[in-house]
Enzyme design. Structure first.
Site, PDB file in Angstrom:
ATOM      1  CG  ASP A   1      -1.720   1.153   1.276  1.00 58.04           C
ATOM      2  OD1 ASP A   1      -1.857   1.994   0.470  1.00 58.04           O
ATOM      3  OD2 ASP A   1      -2.744   1.342   2.161  1.00 58.04           O
TER       4      ASP A   1
ATOM      5  CB  SER B   1      -2.120  13.234 -15.565  1.00 57.01           C
ATOM      6  OG  SER B   1      -3.195  13.743 -16.416  1.00 57.01           O
TER       7      SER B   1
ATOM      8  CE1 TYR C   1      -5.356  10.785 -11.542  1.00 60.62           C
ATOM      9  CE2 TYR C   1      -4.893  12.152 -13.189  1.00 60.62           C
ATOM     10  CZ  TYR C   1      -4.750  10.880 -12.747  1.00 60.62           C
ATOM     11  OH  TYR C   1      -3.960   9.972 -13.397  1.00 60.62           O
TER      12      TYR C   1
ATOM     13  CE  LYS D   1      -1.349  10.733 -11.364  1.00 56.17           C
ATOM     14  NZ  LYS D   1      -0.468   9.564 -11.032  1.00 56.17           N
TER      15      LYS D   1
END
Length: 268
Positions: free
Chosen positions: A53, A132, A145, A149
């Site tokens: 994890d 991304s 998100y 990134k």
């Protein structure tokens, strides 16, 4: 030897399959490794599934030691594990935001910190930081998100400068949109606020029903990148994504220029 995080599905699985097909040995990590058992049976002795994890820093360091011991070294590390928090900035809870950043930013940092002593000790190696194509700017409904990134982008730029002298090459891999399950099994949704419904509907219409390419179509790029003697600091993966990033960069440059007169009023 390759170490790939988030390897139980999507891009991570595609990268693991490509590396194995190319004759490499792979340690594939995920929170749940059961989906990797069939692949391990297909490549006995060359694929080691390892539960990890990335949000657990102590667990990451322990798992990386196991990974390095499995084949005696680390050569290519693909920092791929990630998740999606979908919703407007105001809608997200503190718990959701912190959990999201624990995976998408801090998790990638923990992996980077854990593998660097091994890469440095062997005098080289590759660290591929999967971010991304949208990390250069925020967009409604996926702001967190993009934030995670973008933070990883910035830290990875610094890291690349810091470890280059040890022979370690860091590349920020700006992925385009692939059919990875990120928006389904990998997504946490906020509780929608009615005031944002018009914009939410607009954004969903913009995303449209276009079919994203399969993750395995990106794998040859990663294999080619890992083999380069002098890899780039940044690489956009995806032809359409390349065009989108160029367009966003041009729009941002135009915006700066349109307000240049105001910027130059200050001496700093």
């Amino acid at each position: 030897m390759w170490l790939i995080t988030g390897a139980s599905r999507g891009l991570g699985e595609a990268f693991a399959r490509a590396a194995l097909a190319d004759g490499e040995r792979v340690v594939a990590t995920a929170r749940h490794v059961e989906p990797l058992e069939a692949l391990a049976d297909q490549y006995p002795g060359r694929l080691v599934p390892l539960s990890m994890d990335v949000a657990d820093r102590q667990g990451v360091f322990a798992a990386v030691e196991q990974a390095a011991a499995a084949f005696g070294r680390l050569d290519v590390v693909v920092n791929n594990a990630g998740a999606m928090l979908y919703g407007m900035v105001e809608e997200a809870t503190e718990e959701q935001i912190r959990a999201h950043m624990d995976v998408n930013f801090f998790g990638a940092v923990w992996v980077s910190q854990a593998v660097l002593p091994h890469l440095r000790a062997r005098g080289g190696g590759r660290l591929l930081q999967v971010t991304s194509m949208g990390s250069g700017g925020g967009m409604a409904t996926v702001g967190y998100y993009g934030a995670g990134k973008a933070a990883l982008d910035s830290v990875s730029e610094a890291l690349a400068m810091e470890v280059e002298g040890f022979g370690v090459k860091v590349t920020i891999v700006q992925m385009g949109g692939y059919d990875t399950g990120l928006f389904t099994v990998g997504t946490t949704n906020t509780e929608p606020l009615a005031r944002y419904q018009p914009l939410r509907t607009e954004m969903e219409a913009m995303w449209g029903d276009a079919v994203a390419p399969e993750p395995q179509t990106a794998a040859p790029v990663i294999m080619a990148l890992a083999a380069l003697p002098h890899p780039p600091r940044r690489l956009i993966v995806g032809s359409q994504s390349f065009e989108h990033v160029m367009e966003m960069d041009r729009a941002q440059a135009d915006l700066y220029r349109s307000w240049e007169h105001l910027s130059r009023l200050a001496p700093g």
